[in-house]
Design a protein around this motif. Structure first.
Motif, PDB file in Angstrom:
ATOM      1  N   THR A  47       0.855  -1.177   0.000  1.00 33.87           N
ATOM      2  CA  THR A  47       0.000   0.000   0.000  1.00 33.87           C
ATOM      3  C   THR A  47       0.895   1.231   0.000  1.00 33.87           C
ATOM      4  OG1 THR A  47      -1.853   1.108   1.103  1.00 33.87           O
ATOM      5  CG2 THR A  47      -0.202   0.064   2.516  1.00 33.87           C
ATOM      6  N   SER A  48       0.307   2.398  -0.176  1.00 33.96           N
ATOM      7  CA  SER A  48       1.124   3.605  -0.282  1.00 33.96           C
ATOM      8  C   SER A  48       0.274   4.835  -0.027  1.00 33.96           C
ATOM      9  CB  SER A  48       1.758   3.682  -1.684  1.00 33.96           C
ATOM     10  OG  SER A  48       2.698   4.747  -1.762  1.00 33.96           O
ATOM     11  N   ALA A  50      -0.344   7.192   2.524  1.00 33.74           N
ATOM     12  CA  ALA A  50      -1.281   7.325   3.642  1.00 33.74           C
ATOM     13  C   ALA A  50      -1.708   8.775   3.850  1.00 33.74           C
ATOM     14  CB  ALA A  50      -0.645   6.777   4.921  1.00 33.74           C
ATOM     15  N   ASN A  71      -7.103   5.512   7.407  1.00 32.19           N
ATOM     16  CA  ASN A  71      -6.009   4.553   7.503  1.00 32.19           C
ATOM     17  C   ASN A  71      -6.284   3.475   8.540  1.00 32.19           C
ATOM     18  OD1 ASN A  71      -3.387   5.156   5.797  1.00 32.19           O
ATOM     19  ND2 ASN A  71      -4.281   7.141   6.308  1.00 32.19           N
ATOM     20  N   HIS A 106       5.203  -0.348   2.463  1.00 35.18           N
ATOM     21  CA  HIS A 106       4.504   0.935   2.313  1.00 35.18           C
ATOM     22  C   HIS A 106       5.341   1.851   1.435  1.00 35.18           C
ATOM     23  CE1 HIS A 106       2.467   4.703   3.174  1.00 35.18           C
ATOM     24  NE2 HIS A 106       1.475   3.988   3.684  1.00 35.18           N
ATOM     25  N   ILE A 110       3.907   9.112   3.850  1.00 32.22           N
ATOM     26  CA  ILE A 110       3.305   8.785   5.136  1.00 32.22           C
ATOM     27  C   ILE A 110       2.667  10.042   5.713  1.00 32.22           C
ATOM     28  CG2 ILE A 110       3.885   8.143   7.515  1.00 32.22           C
ATOM     29  CD1 ILE A 110       6.118   6.329   6.167  1.00 32.22           C
ATOM     30  N   TYR A 136       0.082   1.573  11.926  1.00 34.36           N
ATOM     31  CA  TYR A 136       0.766   0.537  11.147  1.00 34.36           C
ATOM     32  C   TYR A 136       1.745  -0.292  11.991  1.00 34.36           C
ATOM     33  CZ  TYR A 136      -1.273   2.350   6.862  1.00 34.36           C
ATOM     34  OH  TYR A 136      -2.160   2.725   5.874  1.00 34.36           O
ATOM     35  N   ALA A 154       9.040   0.277   4.977  1.00 38.62           N
ATOM     36  CA  ALA A 154       8.501   1.519   4.417  1.00 38.62           C
ATOM     37  C   ALA A 154       9.606   2.333   3.755  1.00 38.62           C
ATOM     38  CB  ALA A 154       7.827   2.344   5.518  1.00 38.62           C
TER      39      ALA A 154
END
Length: 402
Positions: A47-48, A50, A71, A106, A110, A136, A154
């Motif tokens: 996923t990416s 946020a 999120n 990720h 962020i 997370y 990440a």
């Protein structure tokens, strides 16, 4: 080279939500089947973007919904993946319970960039990073096939980097390196105490690698610029030419001109030129951010040509679900590339929350095959259980290119 089931999804076609999504079933208790040779299976979730600090216009009947809420809902959905059944799509593990997740990746952004806007100021990166850690790090309950806690890998996005470096639009505070420094210390210094000097973006790029089940994963800040490619050259000297290499980063292979260093004047960040100075290279193609970075992309293409075992590339930045082969400006490579959606800024899902998705990846390390599936996690926003569903999928070979 893709399998017959995935070939049509590659070659540059846009793969978005299927017209009829396959609803995910959960099989509780001993009746649940596991993936064959589960100890050898490599599975990860991607996923990416946020974008903590932003608000969604609409989400599950609410308006102006903070990224924290969205999120947290995404993390809840991710936690339900292991008990879900993979669709009968001809891909790896089709029809079997997902089971253990080897890692979660990720792709950055962020923290949203902490700009002063007409509607107010986006929260500082320090606040956004704390929210990410809460959701997370502490909110995920995933386990790998051995029963150990699933690690989180990440990378920074351009918003994280601009918060640390500064931006051409006013920010408040002017810089906040919390997220960048935290990522650097987490993945680059292996848990050592705080850095001996204040964090500096130019020397604090996040670049690290993990060997997992015979696949070499590399995690990179923003995009493989010349400085990062030099790091990769050294990194790959210890990797066999037959070992598949998978890149996880923020920008797409055909990255944006504005992320390069300003080629004009004193090469600074300013409100006239609008360059963000996030990549080590000055833009060679022209003096404006509207210039396509063709020379820079050609340099990446040439690098990939020298390293045919770099066979897959995962990214966010411009966000929707897409499986495609990036061929470079000279059409000399075919890099299996996977673009993922964002919970906050999806090109499609921002306006249609039923298209929110992340990716579930299953790899057979022995056969060198990889199936990437779109997992739709909000197809019924008003349903109390918010069931998961499967969208598009593709299977590709991870063998080095000829």
């Amino acid at each position: 080279m893709s399998s017959s089931s995935g070939r049509a999804a590659l070659r540059g076609l846009w793969c978005t939500t299927a017209a009829v999504a396959i609803v995910v079933a959960s099989v509780p208790g001993p009746a649940a089947r596991s993936l064959p040779a589960a100890t050898d299976a490599l599975q990860f979730i991607f996923t990416s973007d946020a974008h903590y600090g932003l608000k969604r216009a609409h989400f599950r009947g609410l308006t102006d919904v903070p990224a924290d809420v969205v999120n947290q809902a995404l993390v809840d959905a991710i936690n339900r993946v292991p008990a879900s059944v993979l669709p009968a799509d001809g891909g790896l593990g089709a029809g079997y319970v997902v089971g253990g997740i080897t890692f979660l990746a990720h792709g950055g952004d962020i923290a949203n960039r902490e700009e002063r806007l007409d509607t107010g100021t986006i929260q500082p990166a320090a606040v956004s990073w704390a929210a990410f850690v809460r959701d997370y790090d502490h909110g995920l309950t995933l386990l790998d096939a051995s029963g150990a806690r699933t690690p989180l890998y990440a990378v920074p996005g351009n918003h994280d980097a601009s918060n640390a470096l500064g931006f051409h639009h006013p920010m408040e505070p002017a810089t906040d390196a919390t997220a960048m420094q935290a990522l650097f210390e987490r993945y680059m210094t292996k848990g050592s105490p705080d850095l001996a000097e204040p964090y500096r973006y130019q020397t604090g790029k996040v670049r690290y690698a993990r060997d997992i089940s015979g696949i070499h994963f590399v995690f990179l800040t923003i995009w493989p610029d010349s400085e990062t490619r030099a790091w990769l050259e050294t990194e790959l000297t210890n990797v066999a030419a037959s070992t598949p290499v998978v890149i996880v980063t923020h920008d797409q292979p055909d990255t944006e001109a504005k992320h390069f260093t300003n080629p004009n004047g004193t090469h600074d960040i300013n409100s006239h030129d609008l360059f963000e100075n996030l990549l080590s290279d000055q833009l060679a193609d022209g003096p404006t951010v509207d210039t396509p970075p063709v020379r820079e992309q050609a340099a990446l293409e040439a690098f990939l040509g020298r390293h045919p075992n770099i066979t897959a590339y995962f990214h966010g930045n411009s966000n929707w679900n897409q499986f495609y082969d990036w061929v470079g400006p000279h059409h000399s490579v075919a890099l299996h590339t996977f673009r993922v959606d964002s919970p906050m800024k999806g090109a499609l899902s921002a306006a249609d929350e039923t298209r929110l998705s992340f990716q579930v990846v299953t790899i057979d390390p022995t056969a060198r095959l990889m199936t990437v599936r779109e997992c739709l996690w909000n197809t019924e926003p008003v349903a109390s259980t918010h069931p998961l569903a499967w969208g598009s999928s593709t299977t590709v070979a991870l063998q080095p290119r000829p």
